[in-house]
Each structure stands twice: as structure tokens, then as C-alpha cells.
Design a protein around this motif. Structure first.
Motif, PDB file in Angstrom:
ATOM      1  N   ALA A   1      45.833 -24.809  35.104  1.00 29.90           N
ATOM      2  CA  ALA A   1      46.967 -23.920  34.871  1.00 29.90           C
ATOM      3  C   ALA A   1      46.969 -23.398  33.436  1.00 29.90           C
ATOM      4  O   ALA A   1      47.254 -22.218  33.192  1.00 29.90           O
ATOM      5  N   VAL A   2      46.651 -24.260  32.475  1.00 30.18           N
ATOM      6  CA  VAL A   2      46.582 -23.835  31.069  1.00 30.18           C
ATOM      7  C   VAL A   2      45.489 -22.772  30.890  1.00 30.18           C
ATOM      8  O   VAL A   2      45.671 -21.793  30.156  1.00 30.18           O
ATOM      9  N   ILE A   3      44.361 -22.955  31.567  1.00 28.18           N
ATOM     10  CA  ILE A   3      43.297 -21.941  31.517  1.00 28.18           C
ATOM     11  C   ILE A   3      43.825 -20.614  32.041  1.00 28.18           C
ATOM     12  O   ILE A   3      43.580 -19.552  31.457  1.00 28.18           O
ATOM     13  N   GLY A   4      44.550 -20.661  33.153  1.00 26.53           N
ATOM     14  CA  GLY A   4      45.114 -19.434  33.718  1.00 26.53           C
ATOM     15  C   GLY A   4      46.095 -18.755  32.777  1.00 26.53           C
ATOM     16  O   GLY A   4      46.086 -17.529  32.624  1.00 26.53           O
ATOM     17  N   PHE A   5      46.947 -19.550  32.121  1.00 25.76           N
ATOM     18  CA  PHE A   5      47.869 -18.986  31.133  1.00 25.76           C
ATOM     19  C   PHE A   5      47.095 -18.276  30.031  1.00 25.76           C
ATOM     20  O   PHE A   5      47.434 -17.165  29.617  1.00 25.76           O
ATOM     21  N   GLY A   6      46.052 -18.926  29.542  1.00 24.04           N
ATOM     22  CA  GLY A   6      45.290 -18.373  28.423  1.00 24.04           C
ATOM     23  C   GLY A   6      44.525 -17.107  28.764  1.00 24.04           C
ATOM     24  O   GLY A   6      44.342 -16.233  27.911  1.00 24.04           O
ATOM     25  N   LEU A   7      44.080 -17.002  30.003  1.00 25.73           N
ATOM     26  CA  LEU A   7      43.272 -15.847  30.399  1.00 25.73           C
ATOM     27  C   LEU A   7      44.091 -14.755  31.081  1.00 25.73           C
ATOM     28  O   LEU A   7      43.547 -13.726  31.479  1.00 25.73           O
ATOM     29  N   GLY A   8      45.405 -14.970  31.186  1.00 23.69           N
ATOM     30  CA  GLY A   8      46.256 -14.041  31.925  1.00 23.69           C
ATOM     31  C   GLY A   8      46.383 -12.660  31.329  1.00 23.69           C
ATOM     32  O   GLY A   8      46.814 -11.728  32.012  1.00 23.69           O
ATOM     33  N   GLY A   9      46.018 -12.494  30.058  1.00 21.69           N
ATOM     34  CA  GLY A   9      46.164 -11.184  29.436  1.00 21.69           C
ATOM     35  C   GLY A   9      44.862 -10.474  29.155  1.00 21.69           C
ATOM     36  O   GLY A   9      44.870  -9.403  28.523  1.00 21.69           O
ATOM     37  N   CYS A  10      43.738 -11.023  29.616  1.00 17.79           N
ATOM     38  CA  CYS A  10      42.433 -10.458  29.252  1.00 17.79           C
ATOM     39  C   CYS A  10      42.268  -9.014  29.701  1.00 17.79           C
ATOM     40  O   CYS A  10      41.862  -8.151  28.912  1.00 17.79           O
TER      41      CYS A  10
END
Length: 427
Positions: free
Chosen positions: A114-123
Motif C-alpha cells: 500500500a505504501v508503494i502504491g501511495f508513493g507511485l500514485g502521482g507518477c
């Protein structure tokens, strides 16, 4: 400084290396990490004795957090610019990858994913916003196509290259490497991207009323009624369950599955370019993009029906066609942007992202839950009937949208009739 002035201030080569490439690398990593579990699934299942339901929930946690972060990231991009936002988000994604590498339980891996998804959500959004500040408007469609192709390259890199990397390290070492790469990309964006590209007028945060305006728009509703569920199915299955289907039902080896997934993900690159060219070609002949999408979704459903029918002679072909034809769902963004008022297009893209990734989460997690209704064998493989049921449910969920579109199309007056009505009114 306006986009046209910025475009004149830097050469095309400088824009490529200092704007397009750094942000495109972020989108590349986002696509890689989104789909990497398709190849790593056997390793994760063996290491932690995961059930199909747990595997689906674990992998889909990326989509859930990715969806939740869309609105906050959209606000942050408007207020602080993509350069600052991506530095923070890529460092967060890198931290999530390291957390995943050190996870020893299902719960720890879900939180890390989930943290990975949060971090990549704006790419993707940050790339589009930054590139739009430096590229002339008439060149944006082709540049956006290149950006999507880079994402396809990232998805392809999550297959055979990852399989080769596992010969030198395990999945934990791989995630440490990916975490380091994410942090490096964030720093690269911060150091290389011109500061002027991050300059953006401070926009007021969208209100609930302004968001609801998007969902009330008839063009938006018409588009998502046809395309949203197929888009969610495409994202939800390509990143995990197509690979498991090839392993459990077709009984291909892990190496063969990785190769077929490589071909499938590489097809995204060609599919994205071909869809754009085909849509432009059809548009010159009076065919609307939504009509092109409807034909593509019909073909996409035929591929899935072939899987439901367990058409053995074409397992390899079906796996590649699923991804190649499924790229048609990507024109949903362009259709929404073209058919809605300019004042709503930014919010519409954010709302579309939110719906697509929530849908992908439900598809990916729900597919695993359906498989879990059957008993797996000692190799953690599920029977053919389990996959037939899961794919069959998804086909049934997609059919109403296509049927509704065909019925609306049949009721719509022909262009000649519309023109005659208009001439009669004028007379």
C-alpha cells in the motif's frame, strides 16, 4: 512563464533529457512495480504460504492506495508543482519497497504494498503536468503516447528481466534494488528538472460539489458506462491473474510464463501506439472514438470468452491478445478530455483515475476470492473450473455496458437525419 515561452527557452534535446526522461522514468517504475507480482507470485506463495485470496488482496493493495491518493496528489501538484511532489512521493515509494523486502507476514506485506502504491500514485499525472508546461500543445498527444509506451516498457521489464534477476538474488533483494531505484529517480527529478517547470498557479482545492459536477456530466457517464469495467478488468488481471492462469490451467513452467508475460506486456507498447493511430484514422472517416472503443471492447470480451471456454490450442495467443486488445481501454482518458467542458477535464482525469484503480482493486482482490472457493492442489494451483467461473463473472459484469452502448447507438439518429432536422428547423 507560459508553456510556449518555456518551449522556446529550451531546445528539444534539453526538454527530453531534463523534463520528459526523468518523469518518464517514474512512470516506468510505477508500471514495473504494479505488475511485478505477476512473475513473483510463485515465490511469494511459497515463501509465505499465501492463499489465492491473500495473494489477490496483497497485490491489489497497490491499486487501493493508488486510488486513494489521486485527489490529494492532484491538489498537491497544482499547489507545489510536480518537481517537489515527485521527490517526496518517490522517496515514499522507495521506503515502501524496502518495507516489502523486509516483510515477514501477510499483513506486513500488504502495508508495504500500500505504501508503494501511495508513493507511485502521482507518477503519470506529474509527468503529464510537467511535460505540458514545456511541450507545444499540438505535440502533446504524441508525447503522451510515448509516455504510455514507456509505461508498457516498465510492465515488460517486470517479466523476463525480473525472472533473470531472480537468478542472482531473491525477491527480497529485488525489492531493495527497486526501492533504491525509486529514490534515485526522485532525486534525479529534483536535481535535473528545471525549477520553472514546477511553477504553477495556486489553484483552490476541488470541493465536493465540483467533483460531483464531473459525475453528473452526461458525456462522462456515457464513457464510463462502456469503458470503466473493462479498464478495471484489464488492469486488475494483467498484473497478476493472467500469469497465474497460464501456470495453473495451461501448466506452463515459470520460465515460459515469464516469457509469455513479457510478450503480453510488450504488446502494451504496440497497442498504445496502434490505438492512437487507429482512432485518428477512424476519426478522419467520421467514426467517433467511443465507437472505436466499443468495437475494441467487443473484441476484448471475445478474448475473455475464449478463456472461459478453455480454448486450449490458443492459450499463448489468448494471453497476448488479452493485453494487446485490452490497451483500447486507455483511450478512455482522451475520450473524456475531448467530450467534456475544458473547465472539467482536469478533475475528470482525477475522478477517472480514482474509479479505475478502485475498480482494479476490486477485480484483482475479488478474482482471488472466487478462486478460493475451490481447493488448490499441493502445488498451490487451482482447477480449470475455478478460473472459468472467475473469468465468466467478469464477462457478465462487462456485457451490460456494451449492450447499453449498442442500444443507445441504435436509438441515436443518423447524421443525415440530424442534418435534415436542423435544416427543417431553420426553414
Amino acid at each position: 512563464m507560459g508553456g510556449a515561452q518555456q518551449h522556446k527557452a529550451l531546445s528539444g534535446l534539453a526538454i527530453f533529457f531534463s523534463v520528459f526522461l526523468p518523469f518518464a522514468l517514474g512512470h516506468y517504475l510505477s508500471s514495473l512495480l504494479r505488475t511485478v507480482n505477476a512473475v513473483l507470485a510463485p515465490n511469494l506463495v511459497q515463501s509465505l504460504s499465501l492463499t489465492s485470496g491473500q495473494l489477490g488482496l496483497l497485490t491489489s493493495a497497490f491499486f487501493f492506495s493508488f486510488a486513494l491518493v489521486q485527489l490529494p496528489v492532484g491538489i498537491a501538484l497544482d499547489r507545489y508543482g510536480p518537481r517537489k511532489v515527485q521527490l517526496v512521493l518517490m522517496l515514499l515509494a522507495g521506503s515502501g519497497a524496502v518495507m516489502f523486502a523486509h516483510g515477514n507476514s501477510f499483513a506486513e506485506l500488504v502495508v508495504a504494498r500500500a505504501v508503494i502504491g501511495f508513493g507511485l500514485g502521482g507518477c503519470f499525472m506529474s509527468a503529464v503536468k510537467s511535460i505540458s508546461s514545456w511541450i507545444a500543445p499540438e505535440r502533446l498527444p504524441s508525447v503522451h503516447g510515448y509516455l504510455i509506451a514507456v509505461g508498457g516498457l516498465g510492465a515488460a521489464s517486470a517479466t523476463l528481466p525480473v525472472r533473470l534477476a531472480l537468478q542472482f538474488t531473491d525477491w527480497r533483494g529485488l525489492f531493495i534494488l527497486l526501492g533504491a531505484l525509486a529514490a534515485c529517480v526522485g532525486l534525479l527529478i529534483w536535481l535535473v528538472t528545471p525549477r520553472a517547470a514546477a511553477a504553477a498557479p495556486k489553484m483552490p482545492a476541488p470541493t465536493l460539489h465540483s467533483i460531483l459536477d464531473v459525475y453528473r456530466d452526461p458525456a462522462f457517464r456515457k464513457t464510463i458506462s462502456l469503458m470503466l469495467v473493462p479498464h478495471a478488468v484489464f488492469f486488475g488481471l494483467q498484473g497478476l491473474w493472467i500469469g497465474r492462469w497460464l501456470s495453473d490451467v495451461a501448466h506452463f513452467s515459470d520460465a515460459a510464463v515469464a516469457y509469455l508475460l513479457y510478450l503480453s506486456m510488450a504488446a502494451v507498447i504496440f497497442g498504445a501506439i496502434a490505438v492512437g493511430m487507429l482512432t485518428e484514422w477512424a476519426g478522419r472517416r467520421g467514426v467517433k472514438p467511443l465507437d472505436v472503443a466499443a468495437i475494441g471492447i467487443g473484441l476484448f470480451l471475445l478474448v475473455q470468452i475464449g478463456i472461459v471456454l478453455n480454448f486450449k490450442p490458443s492459450f499463448q495467443t489468448l494471453s497476448v491478445l488479452f493485453t494487446l486488445i485490452g490497451t483500447i481501454t486507455g483511450i478512455e482518458y482522451a475520450i473524456v478530455a475531448q467530450s467534456m467542458p475544458a473547465s472539467l477535464t482536469g478533475r475528470a482525469a482525477t475522478c477517472l483515475n480514482l474509479l479505475i484503480f478502485i475498480g482494479a482493486f476490486l477485480v484483482q482482490a475479488g478474482f482471488g476470492q472466487v478462486l478460493g472457493l475451490w481447493q488448490a492442489n499441493v502445488l498451490h494451483q487451482y482447477p480449470v473450473s475455478a478460473y472459468q467461473a472467475a473469468f465468466g463473472i467478469l464477462v457478465l459484469l462487462q456485457l451490460p455496458g456494451l449492450v447499453l452502448y449498442v442500444r443507445r447507438r441504435g436509438r441515436a439518429p443518423a447524421p443525415a437525419a440530424v442534418q435534415a432536422q436542423a435544416e427543417g428547423a431553420v426553414a
